[in-house]
Design a protein around this motif. Sequence first.
Motif, mmCIF file in Angstrom:
data_model
loop_
_atom_site.group_PDB
_atom_site.id
_atom_site.type_symbol
_atom_site.label_atom_id
_atom_site.label_comp_id
_atom_site.label_asym_id
_atom_site.label_seq_id
_atom_site.Cartn_x
_atom_site.Cartn_y
_atom_site.Cartn_z
ATOM 1 N N ASP A 244 -9.079 4.454 0.809
ATOM 2 C CA ASP A 244 -8.141 3.388 1.160
ATOM 3 C C ASP A 244 -7.256 3.048 -0.034
ATOM 4 O OD1 ASP A 244 -9.069 2.901 3.849
ATOM 5 O OD2 ASP A 244 -10.820 1.890 2.984
ATOM 6 N N GLY A 245 -7.855 3.016 -1.218
ATOM 7 C CA GLY A 245 -7.082 2.731 -2.420
ATOM 8 C C GLY A 245 -6.029 3.784 -2.688
ATOM 9 N N ILE A 246 -6.392 5.043 -2.481
ATOM 10 C CA ILE A 246 -5.443 6.138 -2.665
ATOM 11 C C ILE A 246 -4.295 6.018 -1.663
ATOM 12 C CG2 ILE A 246 -5.134 8.640 -2.412
ATOM 13 C CD1 ILE A 246 -7.996 8.933 -3.528
ATOM 14 N N ALA A 247 -4.643 5.723 -0.406
ATOM 15 C CA ALA A 247 -3.617 5.600 0.635
ATOM 16 C C ALA A 247 -2.648 4.472 0.321
ATOM 17 C CB ALA A 247 -4.277 5.379 1.993
ATOM 18 N N SER A 248 -3.157 3.391 -0.266
ATOM 19 C CA SER A 248 -2.293 2.277 -0.633
ATOM 20 C C SER A 248 -1.317 2.685 -1.731
ATOM 21 C CB SER A 248 -3.137 1.088 -1.095
ATOM 22 O OG SER A 248 -2.330 0.003 -1.470
ATOM 23 N N VAL A 249 -1.814 3.388 -2.739
ATOM 24 C CA VAL A 249 -0.944 3.852 -3.824
ATOM 25 C C VAL A 249 0.085 4.837 -3.291
ATOM 26 C CG1 VAL A 249 -0.870 5.141 -6.002
ATOM 27 C CG2 VAL A 249 -2.645 3.420 -5.626
ATOM 28 N N ARG A 250 -0.346 5.761 -2.434
ATOM 29 C CA ARG A 250 0.601 6.703 -1.829
ATOM 30 C C ARG A 250 1.659 5.956 -1.010
ATOM 31 N NH1 ARG A 250 0.112 12.060 -1.701
ATOM 32 N NH2 ARG A 250 -1.768 13.023 -2.572
ATOM 33 N N GLY A 251 1.229 4.933 -0.283
ATOM 34 C CA GLY A 251 2.173 4.171 0.519
ATOM 35 C C GLY A 251 3.219 3.480 -0.335
ATOM 36 N N MET A 252 2.780 2.852 -1.428
ATOM 37 C CA MET A 252 3.733 2.169 -2.310
ATOM 38 C C MET A 252 4.677 3.156 -2.990
ATOM 39 S SD MET A 252 1.512 -0.885 -4.062
ATOM 40 C CE MET A 252 0.234 0.201 -4.728
ATOM 41 N N ALA A 253 4.128 4.286 -3.440
ATOM 42 C CA ALA A 253 4.970 5.302 -4.077
ATOM 43 C C ALA A 253 6.000 5.855 -3.095
ATOM 44 C CB ALA A 253 4.094 6.429 -4.630
ATOM 45 N N ALA A 254 5.583 6.038 -1.851
ATOM 46 C CA ALA A 254 6.501 6.557 -0.831
ATOM 47 C C ALA A 254 7.595 5.535 -0.507
ATOM 48 C CB ALA A 254 5.720 6.912 0.436
ATOM 49 N N ILE A 255 7.239 4.258 -0.438
ATOM 50 C CA ILE A 255 8.234 3.213 -0.181
ATOM 51 C C ILE A 255 9.250 3.173 -1.313
ATOM 52 C CG2 ILE A 255 8.574 0.718 -0.018
ATOM 53 C CD1 ILE A 255 5.841 0.598 1.436
ATOM 54 N N ALA A 256 8.762 3.224 -2.561
ATOM 55 C CA ALA A 256 9.659 3.194 -3.708
ATOM 56 C C ALA A 256 10.606 4.386 -3.699
ATOM 57 C CB ALA A 256 8.840 3.168 -4.995
ATOM 58 N N GLU A 257 10.071 5.571 -3.402
ATOM 59 C CA GLU A 257 10.913 6.772 -3.382
ATOM 60 C C GLU A 257 11.917 6.724 -2.246
ATOM 61 O OE1 GLU A 257 10.512 11.614 -2.795
ATOM 62 O OE2 GLU A 257 8.792 10.480 -3.569
ATOM 63 N N SER A 258 11.488 6.249 -1.076
ATOM 64 C CA SER A 258 12.389 6.165 0.070
ATOM 65 C C SER A 258 13.521 5.183 -0.193
ATOM 66 C CB SER A 258 11.608 5.748 1.319
ATOM 67 O OG SER A 258 12.459 5.622 2.437
ATOM 68 N N ALA A 259 13.191 4.034 -0.791
ATOM 69 C CA ALA A 259 14.225 3.048 -1.109
ATOM 70 C C ALA A 259 15.220 3.598 -2.126
ATOM 71 C CB ALA A 259 13.575 1.769 -1.630
ATOM 72 N N ARG A 260 14.720 4.418 -3.047
ATOM 73 C CA ARG A 260 15.591 4.990 -4.082
ATOM 74 C C ARG A 260 16.497 6.072 -3.531
ATOM 75 N NH1 ARG A 260 15.105 9.464 -6.987
ATOM 76 N NH2 ARG A 260 12.954 9.795 -6.288
ATOM 77 N N THR A 261 15.958 6.935 -2.645
ATOM 78 C CA THR A 261 16.714 8.086 -2.156
ATOM 79 C C THR A 261 17.454 7.816 -0.848
ATOM 80 O OG1 THR A 261 14.814 8.936 -0.898
ATOM 81 C CG2 THR A 261 15.035 9.644 -3.210
ATOM 82 N N GLY A 262 17.032 6.793 -0.121
ATOM 83 C CA GLY A 262 17.632 6.532 1.180
ATOM 84 C C GLY A 262 17.151 7.469 2.270
ATOM 85 N N GLN A 263 16.043 8.177 2.018
ATOM 86 C CA GLN A 263 15.510 9.141 2.970
ATOM 87 C C GLN A 263 14.068 8.795 3.335
ATOM 88 O OE1 GLN A 263 17.364 11.654 4.296
ATOM 89 N NE2 GLN A 263 19.085 10.845 3.095
ATOM 90 N N PRO A 264 13.628 9.162 4.546
ATOM 91 C CA PRO A 264 12.211 8.981 4.897
ATOM 92 C C PRO A 264 11.325 9.825 3.990
ATOM 93 C CG PRO A 264 13.533 9.458 6.855
ATOM 94 C CD PRO A 264 14.410 9.734 5.665
ATOM 95 N N VAL A 265 10.123 9.322 3.721
ATOM 96 C CA VAL A 265 9.195 10.034 2.841
ATOM 97 C C VAL A 265 7.827 10.091 3.506
ATOM 98 C CG1 VAL A 265 8.005 10.016 0.616
ATOM 99 C CG2 VAL A 265 10.412 9.337 0.749
ATOM 100 N N LYS A 266 7.243 11.284 3.567
ATOM 101 C CA LYS A 266 5.893 11.446 4.081
ATOM 102 C C LYS A 266 4.887 11.147 2.969
ATOM 103 C CE LYS A 266 7.080 14.952 7.558
ATOM 104 N NZ LYS A 266 6.893 14.026 8.686
ATOM 105 N N LEU A 267 3.851 10.397 3.306
ATOM 106 C CA LEU A 267 2.866 10.025 2.300
ATOM 107 C C LEU A 267 2.140 11.240 1.748
ATOM 108 C CD1 LEU A 267 3.484 7.189 3.498
ATOM 109 C CD2 LEU A 267 1.079 6.632 3.101
ATOM 110 N N ALA A 268 1.925 12.256 2.563
ATOM 111 C CA ALA A 268 1.215 13.455 2.120
ATOM 112 C C ALA A 268 1.986 14.210 1.050
ATOM 113 C CB ALA A 268 0.924 14.369 3.304
ATOM 114 N N ASP A 269 3.308 14.004 0.987
ATOM 115 C CA ASP A 269 4.141 14.764 0.055
ATOM 116 C C ASP A 269 4.445 14.022 -1.234
ATOM 117 O OD1 ASP A 269 4.285 16.712 2.017
ATOM 118 O OD2 ASP A 269 6.208 15.986 2.813
ATOM 119 N N VAL A 270 4.126 12.731 -1.287
ATOM 120 C CA VAL A 270 4.560 11.927 -2.422
ATOM 121 C C VAL A 270 3.710 12.214 -3.662
ATOM 122 C CG1 VAL A 270 3.097 9.898 -2.038
ATOM 123 C CG2 VAL A 270 5.356 9.611 -3.032
#
Length: 274
Positions: A244-270
């Motif tokens: 669960d902790g890993i998924a939370s970190v992946r989720g936050m990293a994906a949100i940050a990357e998506s906001a920066r790039t303007g593109q959808p981000v898959k959590l598995a790829d972040v």
Amino acid sequence: VPAATRALQAGKHVLCEKPLGVSVEEVETLKQEVAKSGKVLQVGHMKRFDAGLQSAKDFIDTEMGEMLALKAWYCDSTHRYAMTDAVQPLMVKSAHARKPAVNPKADLQRYFMLAHGCHLVDVARYFAGDIVEVDARLNQKFGAYCWFVDVAFANGALGHLDLTIAVRMDWHEGFQIYGEHGSVTGKTYNPWYYKSSEVDVFREATGASTRVLGADGHFYRRQLEGFADVVLNGVAQNGASVDDGIASVRGMAAIAESARTGQPVKLADVTGAV
């Protein structure tokens, strides 16, 4: 992460503060240490021990049927310190107190995501399960940061997350969940009030809503008791696990990357840090 790793290597069970870490790589490495140690690691997502949220989780798992959609929001208030100062004890400061070498609030965008976004992501996952993809937008004005995040859950439900720091109003946190056999709405309070969330569970079959009182709102203590119960009595872990902790970190990293790039981000790829 280094402190948790040392504790696991020393044969200790570990209750970690949230978030579990700041980068995908370090928390994945920590998972390997947990597996090697055979010990219990729990992440301090104390909202999972809020009686109101637990009542919603029970309804979702046993009665609600398929989930259609989830909306959740976490909005800190410009007035939070004046309000919490009235209920918290006065701090006693030592002349030997130490501060981190780097100011964690130097980058507020990152700090707000790590400190507050981890709660929002974990609550969404607690109710709806794994997040597959996020599509995030960030609006920054007059010292406020607002993330609106479209979420795709593995269960097929639609999701929308709102992380806003800080709103010009009272603390504003809660959720709405629409399901096959009913719905759930919840209002969550500033945690320092130790007040369980007000959660209304509506059952389509009866046409009526119920709300648990949750008289014991000390979710920090309940979290510790739950952790001890796992370690001492072997009960199933109800707190956030290393996964669960890993998924939370992946989720936050994906949100940050998506906001920066303007593109959808898959959590598995972040990859990388939040």
